[in-house]
Design a protein around this motif. Structure first.
Motif, PDB file in Angstrom:
ATOM      1  N   LYS A 166       1.224  -4.492   8.447  1.00  0.00           N
ATOM      2  CA  LYS A 166      -0.025  -4.850   7.786  1.00  0.00           C
ATOM      3  C   LYS A 166       0.191  -5.212   6.324  1.00  0.00           C
ATOM      4  O   LYS A 166      -0.712  -5.742   5.675  1.00  0.00           O
ATOM      5  N   VAL A 167       1.369  -4.882   5.797  1.00  0.00           N
ATOM      6  CA  VAL A 167       1.671  -5.126   4.390  1.00  0.00           C
ATOM      7  C   VAL A 167       3.064  -5.730   4.270  1.00  0.00           C
ATOM      8  O   VAL A 167       3.866  -5.695   5.207  1.00  0.00           O
ATOM      9  N   SER A 225       0.846  -1.190   0.000  1.00  0.00           N
ATOM     10  CA  SER A 225       0.000   0.000   0.000  1.00  0.00           C
ATOM     11  C   SER A 225       0.883   1.241   0.000  1.00  0.00           C
ATOM     12  O   SER A 225       2.080   1.166   0.298  1.00  0.00           O
ATOM     13  N   ARG A 237       2.679   3.922   7.344  1.00  0.00           N
ATOM     14  CA  ARG A 237       2.055   3.493   8.601  1.00  0.00           C
ATOM     15  C   ARG A 237       1.693   2.014   8.544  1.00  0.00           C
ATOM     16  O   ARG A 237       1.896   1.278   9.522  1.00  0.00           O
ATOM     17  N   ASP A 238       1.163   1.562   7.409  1.00  0.00           N
ATOM     18  CA  ASP A 238       0.852   0.133   7.254  1.00  0.00           C
ATOM     19  C   ASP A 238       2.112  -0.711   7.361  1.00  0.00           C
ATOM     20  O   ASP A 238       2.111  -1.788   7.970  1.00  0.00           O
ATOM     21  N   ALA A 265       5.701  -1.189   1.144  1.00  0.00           N
ATOM     22  CA  ALA A 265       5.027   0.097   1.013  1.00  0.00           C
ATOM     23  C   ALA A 265       5.601   0.811  -0.198  1.00  0.00           C
ATOM     24  O   ALA A 265       6.638   0.432  -0.745  1.00  0.00           O
TER      25      ALA A 265
END
Length: 342
Positions: free
Chosen positions: A76-77, A33, A70-71, A80
């Motif tokens: 979460k990923v 993301s 932030r992800d 990036a």
């Protein structure tokens, strides 16, 4: 016409057979993301890579550079994307280590909506003052001075900015801070800034949103990437560069700006105000951000394969979608750096 050519080109590549390595595993998702600035070319890369590597699926959400970082920090990923390189403080928060890799480059352009005006020159002082709220109308003498053959309307200027945490905002405001002492004192630079209260302003999320708002708002001007300006058929201003020349965005002016930059070992280079008579003044690399250590060796291998695809076949598509292919010396450095991903 350009849009038809772009999509015809895409259909050609989708229909063409390519011989790439066999899939790593039947189920290897790679989730990312972040930046919307490079989303047009990234989405094509992901589509083609997924097609030719059936056991790997890249999924990506364009939510802005800040959201992607932030992800990534929250795990979460798997990767990036950001137009603003991570700071030392941000990198220190990631225990697995961080590898930033420039993957493509582009230009932040000033797109505008003025009926019947396809060519416009903006001096450094003028476009700084527009975003400071000091120049409020299109027929201001400072604008007409550099456009003597253009009949500019007595029309308010509506500035369109990003509503989200944005690497495009970072690149643009970093440039403005470099060329304007007043802008540097405030708003300053960042992924999100406090714009002057005197601005007549609208805001939208991601580059596509800003482009749409400009297109729908007579008298508007805003900063977006060149690819979105092309896709939306928006007029873009020629900007005065460091050497005093008015330069229109495009492949040659972007390459001229990149030629002025040296890539350090950490892969982080900032072109806040490039030298060169032919350089477009707001040109930037944009990065993909990876962990140096992954828990799953198969995922790390898939990611290295993905990077290799983007550095080879992917670069051949960049200019067709309004982006600048990486110089070959940069490609070689990125290949070496990608080996740290395990």
């Amino acid at each position: 016409m350009k849009r038809c050519i772009v999509f015809s080109t895409l259909l050609f590549f989708l229909a063409s057979p390519h011989a790439f390595a066999q899939p790593v595993t039947p189920t290897t998702p790679i989730v990312g993301s972040g930046a919307s600035f490079p989303f047009q070319i990234y989405s094509i890369w992901f589509l083609l890579f997924n097609r030719d590597n059936k056991g790997i699926e890249v999924r990506y959400t364009a939510k802005g550079s800040g959201g992607g970082i932030r992800d990534f920090q929250a795990h979460k990923v798997d990767f990036a994307a950001s137009d603003a390189a991570m700071s030392d403080e941000e990198i220190a928060q990631v225990k697995e280590g961080v590898q930033l890799l420039p993957m493509t480059a582009g230009e932040v352009v000033l797109a505008y909506n003025l009926d019947g005006i396809d060519e416009l020159k903006l001096s450094r002082q003028v476009y700084s003052d527009i975003f400071l709220g000091k120049i409020k109308q299109w027929n201001d003498p400072a604008i007409t001075h550099t456009n003597p053959d253009v009949t500019l309307p007595e029309q308010d200027i509506t500035v369109v900015t990003r509503a989200d945490s944005s690497g495009t905002t970072y690149v643009f405001t970093k440039h403005l801070s470099a060329i304007s002492q007043q802008f540097n004192r405030g708003p300053g630079y960042g992924k999100k800034v406090h714009w002057p209260a005197e601005l007549k302003r609208m805001e939208s999320k991601i580059n596509a949103g800003v482009a749409s708002t400009i297109k729908q708002t007579p008298g508007a001007i805003g900063y977006i990437d060149f690819g979105f300006a092309q896709l939306m058929h928006l007029s873009t201003a020629s900007l005065e560069n460091k050497n005093g020349y008015f330069i229109h965005p495009g492949l040659e002016s972007g390459q001229a700006a990149l030629a002025e930059a040296m890539i350090p070992e950490d892969m982080i280079v900032r072109l806040t105000d490039p030298d060169g008579d032919k350089s477009y003044p707001i040109t930037t690399y944009t990065w993909m951000v990876f962990y140096k250590h992954y828990n799953d060796p198969k995922k790390a291998e898939a990611i290295r394969r993905m990077i290799a695809f983007y550095l080879d076949f992917g670069q051949k598509l960049s200019y067709r979608f309004g982006y600048i292919p990486l110089p070959q010396n940069v490609v070689e450095k990125v290949k070496i750096a990608s080996a740290t991903i395990r």
